[in-house]
Design a protein around this motif. Structure first.
Motif, PDB file in Angstrom:
ATOM      1  N   VAL A 157      18.677  25.925  29.171  1.00  0.00           N
ATOM      2  CA  VAL A 157      17.885  25.061  28.295  1.00  0.00           C
ATOM      3  C   VAL A 157      16.447  24.964  28.807  1.00  0.00           C
ATOM      4  O   VAL A 157      15.481  25.065  28.045  1.00  0.00           O
ATOM      5  N   MET A 158      16.326  24.829  30.144  1.00  0.00           N
ATOM      6  CA  MET A 158      14.994  24.746  30.724  1.00  0.00           C
ATOM      7  C   MET A 158      14.210  26.025  30.465  1.00  0.00           C
ATOM      8  O   MET A 158      13.017  26.001  30.183  1.00  0.00           O
ATOM      9  N   CYS A 159      14.925  27.147  30.555  1.00  0.00           N
ATOM     10  CA  CYS A 159      14.299  28.444  30.337  1.00  0.00           C
ATOM     11  C   CYS A 159      13.731  28.531  28.921  1.00  0.00           C
ATOM     12  O   CYS A 159      12.639  29.057  28.708  1.00  0.00           O
ATOM     13  N   LEU A 160      14.460  27.967  27.947  1.00  0.00           N
ATOM     14  CA  LEU A 160      14.003  27.981  26.558  1.00  0.00           C
ATOM     15  C   LEU A 160      12.694  27.205  26.413  1.00  0.00           C
ATOM     16  O   LEU A 160      11.722  27.696  25.837  1.00  0.00           O
ATOM     17  N   PHE A 161      12.653  25.997  26.987  1.00  0.00           N
ATOM     18  CA  PHE A 161      11.433  25.186  26.905  1.00  0.00           C
ATOM     19  C   PHE A 161      10.273  25.866  27.606  1.00  0.00           C
ATOM     20  O   PHE A 161       9.162  25.920  27.109  1.00  0.00           O
ATOM     21  N   LEU A 162      10.586  26.408  28.788  1.00  0.00           N
ATOM     22  CA  LEU A 162       9.547  27.033  29.588  1.00  0.00           C
ATOM     23  C   LEU A 162       8.978  28.254  28.879  1.00  0.00           C
ATOM     24  O   LEU A 162       7.759  28.485  28.893  1.00  0.00           O
ATOM     25  N   SER A 163       9.839  29.048  28.221  1.00  0.00           N
ATOM     26  CA  SER A 163       9.303  30.237  27.554  1.00  0.00           C
ATOM     27  C   SER A 163       8.421  29.848  26.380  1.00  0.00           C
ATOM     28  O   SER A 163       7.407  30.513  26.125  1.00  0.00           O
ATOM     29  N   ALA A 164       8.799  28.773  25.667  1.00  0.00           N
ATOM     30  CA  ALA A 164       7.938  28.312  24.577  1.00  0.00           C
ATOM     31  C   ALA A 164       6.586  27.869  25.116  1.00  0.00           C
ATOM     32  O   ALA A 164       5.532  28.223  24.570  1.00  0.00           O
TER      33      ALA A 164
END
Lengths: 175, 208
Positions: A157-164
């Motif tokens: 989930v963190m990876c998703l936010f970070l990539s955005a």
């Protein structure tokens, strides 16, 4: 930053050329690896075909749009392009499904849109969580590994936010 | 797993197409999908051939081993319970190094062998040990120096600069991996930097 990125590949190739020029059997290694890579790609074709067909159906049926529309109010608040959702769902589950979702997204929004760039960062920096965990723990006697799965999910989930966020920082001009 | 994915995607699209009245498009989408997948695989083929060849050259030249030696310093901190076992640490380091260089086919056997040895160390118990949790997390969020598939697919889709994402991908994977490692160590049952552990380490040194 963009020059740096585009120089990375030729540099790697020159480095490989240097090794090949110096080593006696280094080109054999190249041939071996290349053949292996082609075999892997060929063995991927059946599952990729099935999943791309399924995703193409999903797009044609209007379900993908429905999902995007339903989730977009929440996601736009969080700063995540809603088109990324099919990829974010399939990424932890299966490598070929996420490859299919990623290429469908590239085709839909164009490869240099903000959604596609965010998806590319997500795709490159995360892995198939459930598949890897299943494979690793299947070799052991472990039955309880909930902590590993929970941390993995939080990380995803963190990876998703970070990539955005990174897509917005690095590619300000992309729409 | 893929079977389930396939089934659910197909059934959802079937139901949705009936609701939205797009049933006629559904059948032609299947044909389009088949053609697309072959086109995609062909564009992947050349790139995969080149990169897997280059990576094999590096592996052959001993780059994976060299990187593994460099990494062992960090890895000893991440796997405090088995840091004294050079056999397991070697497996883990090789697996991580291979993953970083993009040779996942070489990374998996090393990781599995390390997992089996950790299992023995764990007494074949049914609860995962701290090191097993850390290793499984490291396996699924590893730092990738060159994301081959992403770049190839971007190129195939006609991107102006397919390589533009390399730096953000690296940043994202480093941060996410560190975060997962941090969480894993924070929730570990055997705290590595706890007083007791330090004491026992001190004792061991005295004995030596």
């Amino acid at each position: 930053m963009e020059t740096l990125s585009s120089l990375a590949v030729p540099t790697v190739l020159i480095l490989a050329g240097l090794v090949m020029a110096r080593g006696k059997n280094a080109f054999d290694a190249f041939l071996r690896g290349g053949a292996e890579g082609m075999r892997t790609t060929f063995s991927l074709i059946p599952s990729l075909t099935a999943l791309i067909c399924a995703l193409s159906m999903l797009r044609a049926s209007g379900a993908a749009e429905l999902l995007t529309e339903l989730t977009s109010p929440v996601l736009s608040v969080l700063g995540i392009p809603p088109e990324v959702i099919p990829l974010a769902i399939t990424r932890p589950v299966s490598g070929s499904a996420s490859t299919a979702a990623f290429s469908a997204l590239l085709e839909e929004t164009g490869p240099d849109s903000l959604a596609a760039l965010c998806a590319a960062i997500l795709m490159g920096s995360s892995d198939t969580l459930i598949y890897v965990m299943g494979m690793y723990f299947s070799r052991t006697h472990v039955k309880k590994a909930r902590r590993a799965v929970v941390i993995g999910a939080v990380g995803a989930v963190m990876c998703l936010f970070l990539s955005a966020a990174l897509a917005r920082i690095f590619f300000r001009d992309a729409a | 797993m893929i079977g389930k994915c396939f089934f659910w995607i197909c059934s959802v699209s079937m139901v949705c197409s009936v609701i939205t009245g797009n049933t006629s498009k559904l059948a032609s989408a299947v044909f389009d999908g088949c053609a697309d997948s072959i086109e995609l695989s062909l564009s992947l083929l050349g790139m995969m051939c080149l990169w897997c060849g280059v990576i094999e050259v590096f592996r052959d030249a001993g780059f994976v081993g060299a990187l593994a030696r460099r990494l062992s310093f960090i890895l000893k901190r991440l796997f405090p319970d088995c840091a004294d076992d050079s056999d397991i640490m070697g497996d883990i380091a090789s697996s991580v190094a291979a993953n970083m260089l993009g040779v996942s086919s070489a990374a998996t056997p090393f990781a599995l062998s390390a997992m089996e040895k950790l299992d023995k160390r764990n007494g074949c118990g049914d609860t995962a040990s701290d090191d097993m949790v850390t290793l499984s997390l490291l396996g699924c969020s590893s730092v990738s120096l060159f994301p081959t598939t992403v770049v190839t697919l971007r190129y195939a889709a006609g991107s102006e600069s397919p390589y533009a994402v390399l730096v953000p991908v690296l940043i994202c994977s480093v941060i996410c991996t560190s975060f997962a490692m941090l969480l894993s160590r924070l929730t570990a049952k055997n705290k590595p930097l706890g007083k007791e552990k330090r004491k026992s380490l001190g004792k061991r040194k005295e004995r030596l």
